[in-house]
Design a protein around this motif. Structure first.
Motif: not given
Length: 303
Positions: A227, A137, A157, A160, A229, A204, A200-201, A214
């Motif tokens: 972020i 990432v 990050m 998580r 990804w 967050l 995940i991005a 994101s």
């Protein structure tokens, strides 16, 4: 032989080096000879991260203030001993069906590339013929956000990912941002890895909307950390650990400790910044390869 050329033997391979006094980083007076010296000395920790990966180079034949070009295909007059691998090239801008990639498995190849002024070395998250064995990432700050905010997001990050049993290892990009690299099992497709990183991005971003974004739209980024990804797509590459970057000084994509990241997030360590080649050599002498865990397989990502 012209005076600006030097024949050398590198691990049994004959190489002809040229224009060693040519300045490639004018503001730092850093020469091509010093670039070759850096890559030769960093090779023990760099080469394991390049091995078996298709290599994209960014070449700066006239230095970082001159023109540059991406190079994926092996150039003309590539020595026969340089490993190349022919791989599909879907969506090639030049209409190629395949590309003959260089694979930098050894020191002679690394020196040969440095002599071509291939300053930046970029690799995909997969080894040739395999699924991705690494998730990356990219943390890209939108001004006025900077490395301090990247460090804050890196910690979020890390925690998580840890809840899913995924370990993350930080490095600077060598420019304004950071990357987190995570060893994974190598059993899932790049689409699966990208989907997990995106999820995940987004989680967050929802939890920290004033700090994280994101989505790729640049108008959303000011004051936040994007972020990225999408670095896990099969066609994407990421700057390799220990690669030089084309900046005013010969900065390097530098592995960090989590203690350094924590201090940077708290504003206690202003030295979280792009590190120069000489500094990185000293760090490796003292710390070894902080990214050595990436060379071993990690867990499967949760579906």
């Amino acid at each position: 032989m012209p005076a600006d050329r030097l024949r050398v033997d590198v691990e049994g391979r004959a190489l002809e080096l040229s224009n060693l006094d040519k300045v490639l980083y004018p503001k730092a007076a850093f020469t091509k000879g010093e670039v070759i010296d850096y890559y030769s000395r960093i090779a023990p920790v760099l080469l394991p991260h390049l091995r078996d990966r298709a290599l994209t180079r960014i070449r700066y034949p006239n230095g970082v203030e001159g023109g540059s070009f991406f190079e994926k295909n092996a150039p003309a007059a590539t020595p026969g001993w340089v490993r190349t691998e022919t791989l599909p090239a879907p969506g090639s801008s030049k209409g190629r069906e395949t590309i003959d990639y260089v694979v930098a498995d050894d020191l002679p190849t690394l020196v040969w590339l440095a002599n071509l002024a291939a300053l930046e070395l970029h690799t995909p998250q997969w080894k040739i013929g395999e699924h991705p064995d690494m998730m990356v990432v990219d943390l890209d700050p939108g001004a006025p956000a900077a490395l301090k905010q990247c460090c804050q997001v890196a910690l979020l990050m890390r925690d998580r990912l840890a809840s899913d049993g995924v370990a993350a290892y930080p490095k600077t990009s060598g420019k304004k941002g950071m990357q987190l690299c995570c060893p994974i099992a190598g059993t899932q497709s790049s689409d699966d890895v990208s989907a997990y990183a995106r999820r995940i991005a987004q989680e967050l971003e929802k939890a920290h909307p004033k700090l994280i974004v994101s989505k790729m739209a640049k108008n959303l980024r000011p004051g936040k950390v994007f972020i990225d990804w999408s670095q896990n797509a099969a066609a994407k590459t990421t700057v390799a650990p220990y690669s030089l970057r084309a900046q005013d000084v010969p900065s390097v994509s530098t592995p960090l400790t989590w203690d350094e990241v924590s201090a940077g997030a708290a504003g206690k360590r202003p030295s979280i910044r792009p590190y120069a080649a000489g500094e990185v050599l000293k760090r490796v002498e003292k710390q070894g390869d902080l990214l050595a865990p990436l060379l071993d397989r990690g867990p499967e990502l949760p579906a």
